[in-house]
Design a protein around this motif. Structure first.
Motif, mmCIF file in Angstrom:
data_model
loop_
_atom_site.group_PDB
_atom_site.id
_atom_site.type_symbol
_atom_site.label_atom_id
_atom_site.label_comp_id
_atom_site.label_asym_id
_atom_site.label_seq_id
_atom_site.Cartn_x
_atom_site.Cartn_y
_atom_site.Cartn_z
ATOM 1 N N ALA A 87 82.604 43.265 50.278
ATOM 2 C CA ALA A 87 83.306 43.705 49.350
ATOM 3 C C ALA A 87 82.667 45.023 48.899
ATOM 4 N N GLU A 88 81.467 45.392 49.262
ATOM 5 C CA GLU A 88 80.641 46.513 49.177
ATOM 6 C C GLU A 88 80.786 47.688 50.635
ATOM 7 N N CYS A 89 81.218 47.477 51.343
ATOM 8 C CA CYS A 89 81.594 47.924 52.392
ATOM 9 C C CYS A 89 82.315 49.647 52.358
ATOM 10 N N VAL A 90 83.557 49.025 51.295
ATOM 11 C CA VAL A 90 84.071 50.213 51.193
ATOM 12 C C VAL A 90 84.144 51.072 49.408
ATOM 13 N N GLU A 91 82.303 50.508 49.332
ATOM 14 C CA GLU A 91 81.847 51.174 48.533
ATOM 15 C C GLU A 91 81.178 52.864 49.168
ATOM 16 N N LEU A 99 92.423 50.627 53.606
ATOM 17 C CA LEU A 99 93.426 50.040 54.006
ATOM 18 C C LEU A 99 93.136 48.513 53.397
ATOM 19 N N THR A 100 93.717 47.657 52.716
ATOM 20 C CA THR A 100 94.092 46.005 52.768
ATOM 21 C C THR A 100 94.214 45.530 52.962
ATOM 22 N N ALA A 114 86.903 48.886 45.183
ATOM 23 C CA ALA A 114 87.064 50.033 46.005
ATOM 24 C C ALA A 114 87.896 50.807 44.465
ATOM 25 N N ILE A 115 89.010 50.265 43.760
ATOM 26 C CA ILE A 115 88.522 51.141 42.625
ATOM 27 C C ILE A 115 87.735 51.211 41.806
ATOM 28 N N LYS A 116 87.173 50.879 41.881
ATOM 29 C CA LYS A 116 85.274 51.210 40.718
ATOM 30 C C LYS A 116 84.510 52.174 41.763
ATOM 31 N N ALA A 117 84.850 52.297 42.681
ATOM 32 C CA ALA A 117 84.169 53.085 43.383
ATOM 33 C C ALA A 117 85.006 54.506 43.505
ATOM 34 N N GLY A 118 86.150 54.872 43.242
ATOM 35 C CA GLY A 118 87.166 55.567 42.751
ATOM 36 C C GLY A 118 87.755 55.711 44.320
ATOM 37 N N LYS A 119 87.583 55.089 44.883
ATOM 38 C CA LYS A 119 88.571 54.993 46.650
ATOM 39 C C LYS A 119 90.156 54.874 46.406
ATOM 40 N N ASP A 120 90.933 55.362 47.222
ATOM 41 C CA ASP A 120 92.081 55.177 47.157
ATOM 42 C C ASP A 120 92.560 54.307 47.918
ATOM 43 N N ILE A 121 93.333 53.591 47.953
ATOM 44 C CA ILE A 121 94.155 52.437 47.892
ATOM 45 C C ILE A 121 95.197 52.117 48.364
ATOM 46 N N GLY A 142 90.728 53.274 34.129
ATOM 47 C CA GLY A 142 89.446 54.153 34.067
ATOM 48 C C GLY A 142 89.048 54.688 34.972
ATOM 49 N N SER A 143 89.401 54.722 36.095
ATOM 50 C CA SER A 143 89.134 55.143 37.586
ATOM 51 C C SER A 143 90.008 56.096 37.920
ATOM 52 N N ILE A 144 89.573 57.451 39.099
ATOM 53 C CA ILE A 144 90.500 58.383 39.605
ATOM 54 C C ILE A 144 91.183 57.362 41.272
ATOM 55 N N SER A 145 90.838 56.299 41.253
ATOM 56 C CA SER A 145 91.901 56.388 42.132
ATOM 57 C C SER A 145 93.221 55.685 42.141
ATOM 58 N N LYS A 146 93.826 56.124 43.194
ATOM 59 C CA LYS A 146 95.742 55.093 43.530
ATOM 60 C C LYS A 146 95.463 53.881 44.577
#
Ligand code: MG
Length: 388
Positions: A87-91, A99-100, A114-121, A142-146
């Motif tokens: 779970a943490e490696c994506v941050e 890519l999940t 990943a969403i909380k860390a603002g990563k795209d998915i 609430g995030s910049i991720s898409k």
């Protein structure tokens, strides 16, 4: 030089994971794999890590960490293990897009991180949205991720929606191959073996999703996934059986026009489109020669033969944790079916029974999904012990 997009590939040893790595290595001017993860296939993960040279390799099964370390640490590749590490490696700051492609419920937690860390998915794990779509959408606000869909049907819908106004959509038509049992009589389907069910006519996929295709629960999940991805209500999303798997889905508009996306059934196309944040790459796949297809056919699905398909609209209507319960019961039932413990028709019965017995939560928070998943798995396992 423009910085390359750094990708964490979760589920690197599976079918989607390896096709993603094909694209990353063919386009090393654009992409770099910085994290690779696997569930238990440590040997395969080691091979991939030696070839693709990520910064970090993660194995979900803790007991396999020493093997991973022995092989990779001398080569300067960091190693980690367990659900928390996954779970943490994506941050990590060396990850831009995650890519999940993990199987089942396990995709949820890394996606939330990943969403909380603002990563795209680039989302290949449909269970994430099936289990907790409302919650994930709330987080996205609430995030910049898409989220960019990797599932071929949703990639098709995204391509058909490009440049369009979602309020002008009248229906989403999610195409389904119909799986290996489309033409079988009901009694024969009910007693089908795992070998029969694993023989998918068009797509080459992992075992879990291939069984979900045979029951057509995969299509029910895709209807739920489409609802959460595109914000279209369930009543306007339908499955259409299209045995040739050439039309990957369609969008019907309020003026009567229908847009469709076509191509060979090759996941490299939707993976590359998602990695590029909905943009196209050259030479990703074989081209479709439409003139070689004399007929493309479409038909309504038969819900008597494939009752799992009805679970999509049921779950969307009832809402709350319903789809989470369906998913958990299904994961247990599919495993029991693959191990020869229950009949094919018992997969639906297990889900139905679990839905009756499981607690309903109307407005679930993250912890509710976790406890609902655990409860539903226990109920499903008890039911299977009784009937097998
Ligand atoms: Mg699909």
């Amino acid at each position: 030089m423009k910085q390359r997009k750094r990708i964490a590939v979760l589920g690197a040893t599976g079918s989607i994971g390896s096709q993603t790595l094909d694209i990353i290595s063919a386009h090393s001017e654009l992409y770099e794999a910085t994290v690779l993860s696997a569930g238990q296939r440590v040997g395969d993960l080691i091979k991939l890590a030696l070839r693709h040279r990520p910064r970090l390799a993660v194995i979900a099964d803790n007991t396999l960490l020493p093997i991973l370390r022995d092989a990779l640490e001398p080569k300067g590749i960091e190693c980690a293990a367990g659900a928390e590490a996954l779970a943490e490696c994506v941050e990590a700051d060396y990850v831009d897009t995650v890519l999940t492609a993990t199987v089942g419920y396990s995709g949820l937690e890394p996606t939330v991180h990943a969403i909380k860390a603002g990563k795209d998915i680039a989302l290949a794990n449909k269970e994430t949205l099936v289990v907790a779509g409302d919650f994930v959408n709330h987080l996205l606000k609430g995030s910049i991720s898409k989220i960019y869909p990797v599932d071929s049907e949703h990639s098709a819908v995204a391509q058909c929606l490009e440049g369009e106004d979602v309020s002008k959509v009248s229906r989403l038509l999610i195409t389904a191959s119909g799986g290996p049992f489309r033409t079988w009589p009901k009694e024969r389907i009910d007693n089908a073996s795992a070998v029969d069910a694993l023989r998918h006519p068009n797509w080459n996929m992992g075992r879990k999703i291939t069984i979900d295709s045979a029951t057509m629960l995969n299509k029910a999940f895709e209807i739920i996934e489409a609802h959460h991805l595109f914000g279209i209500e369930g009543e306007r999303i339908e499955a259409v059986v299209h045995p040739q798997s050439i039309v990957h889905s369609m969008v019907e508009y309020t003026d009567g026009a229908i847009k469709a996306q076509l191509g060979v059934p090759d996941m490299h196309i939707p993976i590359a489109y998602a990695l590029g944040a909905n943009s196209r790459l050259q030479g990703v796949s074989k081209h479709l020669r439409i003139e070689d297809f004399a007929t493309l056919t479409f038909e309504k699905p038969d819900t008597d033969k494939f009752p799992c398909l009805t679970l999509a609209h049921y779950a969307l209507k009832r809402g709350g944790n319903t789809a989470c319960v369906v998913n958990a019961a299904n994961e247990i039932a599919v495993e029991a079916f693959l191990n020869g413990r229950i009949r094919f028709s018992d997969i639906y019965k297990t889900i139905e029974n679990t839905l009756i017995a499981a607690s309903f939560v109307g407005n679930p928070q993250y912890e509710d999904y976790v406890s609902s998943n655990t409860e539903a798995r226990c109920i499903a396992a008890d039911f299977i012990n009784k009937i097998s």
